[in-house]
Design a protein around this motif. Structure first.
Motif, mmCIF file in Angstrom:
data_model
loop_
_atom_site.group_PDB
_atom_site.id
_atom_site.type_symbol
_atom_site.label_atom_id
_atom_site.label_comp_id
_atom_site.label_asym_id
_atom_site.label_seq_id
_atom_site.Cartn_x
_atom_site.Cartn_y
_atom_site.Cartn_z
ATOM 1 N N VAL B 148 0.842 -1.203 0.000
ATOM 2 C CA VAL B 148 0.000 0.000 0.000
ATOM 3 C C VAL B 148 0.873 1.249 0.000
ATOM 4 O O VAL B 148 0.678 2.166 -0.810
ATOM 5 N N ALA B 150 4.058 1.612 -0.847
ATOM 6 C CA ALA B 150 4.859 1.774 -2.064
ATOM 7 C C ALA B 150 3.989 2.266 -3.217
ATOM 8 O O ALA B 150 4.387 3.149 -3.987
ATOM 9 N N PHE B 151 2.776 1.699 -3.319
ATOM 10 C CA PHE B 151 1.880 2.102 -4.404
ATOM 11 C C PHE B 151 1.466 3.562 -4.260
ATOM 12 O O PHE B 151 1.520 4.342 -5.208
ATOM 13 N N ASP B 154 4.266 5.966 -5.039
ATOM 14 C CA ASP B 154 4.473 6.100 -6.483
ATOM 15 C C ASP B 154 3.405 7.004 -7.086
ATOM 16 O O ASP B 154 3.690 7.864 -7.923
#
Lengths: 362, 420
Positions: B148, B150-151, B154
């Protein structure tokens, strides 16, 4: 029989659907295209990607088996991560010395790796049976210690190559050649992927066909009942930890002998934790774990296309995997409770008329 | 593996004498530790050992560990084992990163707590409502949180000036508390390098300059937790859910509600721990910035015997060694070896006089080994400092298990109506 399989498969399939739905909701909220996500995710993988999936799945499978051995007797070996790191480091350090020729080097490295992995796991097992330390806590601590300890030895004896420290490379004559199983793929399947197959069969046979496996499962089902029937539970804890650590030791070896040829600070990390997830997904069943490992590897591999083809961060797939694990354990818990309630009801129904009869006689 | 034993042995029992006992209050232990550190500073001449700068960094390193431990305490006192602390912290870091950057530091703090509480809500849903195994749920939350964060990083930070797919641009910290006059005066006294007096001055200096208001808030939370859990009927009921939920149920306590509240609070505090790292510690969000501090927090809580005072000492110990390594290097940590040797020697003699032969001899031998390590080397490798919290916890668990007492029903499943 068919009904049992269907009920067994219902939970993971439902969980997968739920995980995908939640993923899509997150994508919508983040303003990404759901249809691009789905078409990329479910596009047929190219031969090159297929090879990657098999390679990744085989190391995940080994890691999951290691965790599953503990889970089958209610022993939470969270330490697969540390065990495979210590093991692959020991194997790489030994092989780099080049004291034995060719295959002998590989065999010796196996022995050393298994001894290291099992020994590292045994610390947790011995602490549990002699001092009553929870294996969950001790393996978490041992994971962190393993990372620092291998880093220390690398700093002390390792070679500096570019930005990373690494052990001396495994000599060429000890490399394990890859397999060309997928036609048209430019890359090869790791030679030691067969370890996954061997370990899977071994796991099924030992657990279901031997006395040790029976005692292990009995201890997991009920420790008190196991003690009552003469099983030495303390010994079983140590043996199970040794076995789990020994299998964990295999996790890094296909990569070491087929791909990286040395242990470095950038050696693939996190396989231990993914393995736990896969074991939970596969219900600790050898075939279930295989399906789980393939699914995880498939999702990871396809996610690498997301960034290029759909402009979506590939980390979205880790959300899918995480939600999948959580929803699968919840689904199993709910299905299990439902099944128990149904059994109780059917038993009660069968007993009810009998009760009525005995009362009538009295 | 013999390597393991060698690596483990030298660290042994260092924390043992600092273990909380009923008779000796915490402040006495702290005072003794303080005098010993001062002594080590004077004889080794490494002034960085407790300079105001080092202590300031030690505070920044301690607070996240302390908050994570506090989060663990809330959950485990209600009987829910929380391995998911790390994941909830990670959720806190991304919440603090986004809202801290776009809206301001205090919005970041609140978002960190809310994000953490969402993780806590998931854990509560799985463990309390669906009765899933606590460890399994925690592991799953940790895996999910990484994805979650990392997404979202990004999605949120790509293309920002100074940011990127894995990290945010720099974020403003919350306001700092400062008493410039006192700090300057403390600095002059500190520079005199007097035994004990200068050390007191550097503590004063550390507390009066660049002290984050979030640190003050964190300390208040520790005191408030102690008061709430041990001095109110709410706390008694909550703890009763961790000791014997069936008994609590027969007394009319709504066990589910208390467990859910406890895990939610736990998630929020863990999220705040993550937020502290982002807002005060690093000044930006980065993937993997928690670096396993959730696990160190867990260790600090166990080390502290599931009590607020104990976890305070545990996290201070771990935070201090960590900060010392970063700021002053292995040389300063090396000076601590003599402190450990002295503490072990005194404790060993105490054990021998009390008549415990074997543990006493082992402790004295360990003291000699530490002294030898001190005299034969010049510094402690960073990797060893880094593993200190984990090794110390293992040894406390292994050798003081009889004196540790976790909540009796910690980690056990509970269904309503079991009490019959």
């Amino acid at each position: 029989m068919l009904k049992r399989v269907l009920v067994g498969a219902a939970a993971p399939v439902l969980a997968l659907v739920l995980a995908l739905v939640i993923t899509m909701v997150i994508l919508l909220l983040a303003g990404n295209s759901v249809s691009a996500f789905l078409t990329t995710l479910f596009s047929a993988p190219a031969p090159r990607n297929l090879v990657n999936i098999i390679n990744n799945a085989s190391v995940l499978y080994l890691s999951a088996l290691a965790a599953a051995i503990g889970f089958r007797m209610n022993l939470f070996n969270i330490g697969v991560e540390g065990q495979y790191r210590v093991a692959v480091f020991a194997a790489a350090a030994f092989c780099g010395q080049n004291v034995l020729p060719g295959v002998l080097n590989v065999i010796a490295a196996f022995v050393i790796a298994i001894a290291a992995g099992a020994g590292w796991a045994a610390i947790a097992g011995v602490l549990k049976v002699t001092r009553g330390v929870s294996e969950v806590i001790s393996t978490i601590m041992l994971n962190a210690i393993a990372v620092s300890l291998t880093a220390y030895f690398l700093r002390k004896w390792g070679l500096t190559v570019g930005n990373s420290l690494q052990t001396r490379s495994v000599p060429h004559d000890s490399w394990v050649p890859g397999l060309d199983l997928i036609p048209g793929a430019p890359n090869q399947i790791l030679g030691l992927s067969v370890l996954a197959l061997i370990a899977g069969i071994g796991y099924a046979v030992v657990l279901n066909r031997t006395r040790f496996g029976f005692e292990l499962r009995a201890t997991g089902a009920s420790a008190t009942a196991a003690v009552a029937s003469g099983i030495d539970v303390r010994r079983m804890v140590v043996y199970a930890m040794l076995l789990s650590g020994g299998v964990a030791a295999l996790v890094g070896l296909p990569l070491l002998f087929g791909d990286t040829h040395s242990y470095s600070t950038t050696f693939q990390a996190g396989l231990g934790f993914s393995g736990i997830a896969v074991a939970l997904l596969g219900r600790n069943h050898p075939l279930g774990i295989a399906a789980g490992a393939l699914l995880f590897a498939y999702l990871t591999e396809q996610s690498s296309l997301l960034e290029i083809d759909a402009g979506i961060s590939n980390d979205i797939v880790s959300i899918t995997q995480g939600v999948l694990v959580l929803s699968v354990v919840v689904a199993y818990a709910v299905v299990g409770r439902y099944r128990r309630a149904a059994e109780q009801r059917s038993v009660a129904e069968q007993l009810a008329p009998a009760d009525a009869r005995t009362e009538a006689v009295a | 593996m013999t390597i393991a034993n060698d690596a483990l042995t030298p660290e042994r029992a260092a924390p043992a004498p600092r273990r909380r006992t009923r008779r000796v209050p915490i402040w006495a232990w702290l005072l003794v530790a303080f005098v010993l550190v001062s002594f080590a500073r004077v004889i080794t001449g490494s002034d960085e050992l407790d300079s105001a700068g080092t202590l300031r960094e030690a505070i920044v390193a301690t607070v996240p560990i302390m908050l994570a431990a506090l989060a663990g305490l809330w959950s485990e006192r209600a009987g829910v084992v929380n391995i998911g602390l790390e994941g909830m912290m990670i959720l806190g870091t991304i919440g603090a990163g986004y809202f801290g950057y776009f809206y301001g530091p205090w919005q970041g703090v609140i978002a960190a707590m809310i994000f953490g509480a969402i993780g806590g809500a998931l854990h509560a849903l799985a463990t309390v409502v669906f009765n899933v195994d606590h460890i399994v749920s925690g592991v799953a939350i940790n895996i999910m949180a990484v994805g979650v964060a990392a997404f979202l990083a990004d999605t949120w930070f790509s293309g920002l000036q100074g940011g990127g797919p894995t990290q945010s641009p720099p974020i403003d910290p919350p306001a700092q508390v400062e008493l410039a006059g006192v700090a300057d005066w403390a600095k002059t006294v500190e520079d005199k390098h007097w035994f004990v007096v200068s050390d007191l001055a550097s503590v004063l200096g550390a507390l009066t300059r660049d002290l984050s208001s979030l640190t003050v808030l964190a300390l208040i939370m520790v005191v408030a937790t102690y008061y709430l859990l041990w001095r109110t009927s709410f706390g008694l009921r909550l703890r009763s859910c961790g000791e014997s939920p069936q008994a609590a149920e027969t007394l009319g306590v709504d066990v589910y509600r208390f467990k859910i509240v406890a895990v939610l609070v736990s998630g929020a505090i863990a999220g705040l721990a993550g937020g502290f790292i982002v807002l005060v510690g690093a000044g930006l969000y980065q993937n993997g910035i928690t670096g396993g501090r959730g696990y160190i927090g867990l260790a600090a809580m166990i080390f502290g015997n599931w009590r607020t005072g104990g976890l305070l000492i545990g996290s201070a110990l771990f935070g201090y060694t960590d900060a010392l390594q970063l700021r002053a290097g292995g040389g300063a940590v090396h000076a601590l070896l003599i402190v450990v040797a002295i503490v072990l020697l005194v404790y060993g003699i105490y054990l021998l006089r009390r008549g415990s032969r074997r543990p006493g001899v082992i402790t004295v031998v360990a003291a000699v080994l530490f002294a030898a390590w001190f005299f034969l080397t010049d510094e402690v490798p960073a990797d060893f400092t880094r593993m200190t919290p984990y090794v110390a916890t293992l040894f406390v668990l292994a050798f003081a298990a009889q004196r540790l007492r976790m909540p009796a029903a910690d980690g056990l499943g509970y269904r309503k109506g079991e009490a019959g």
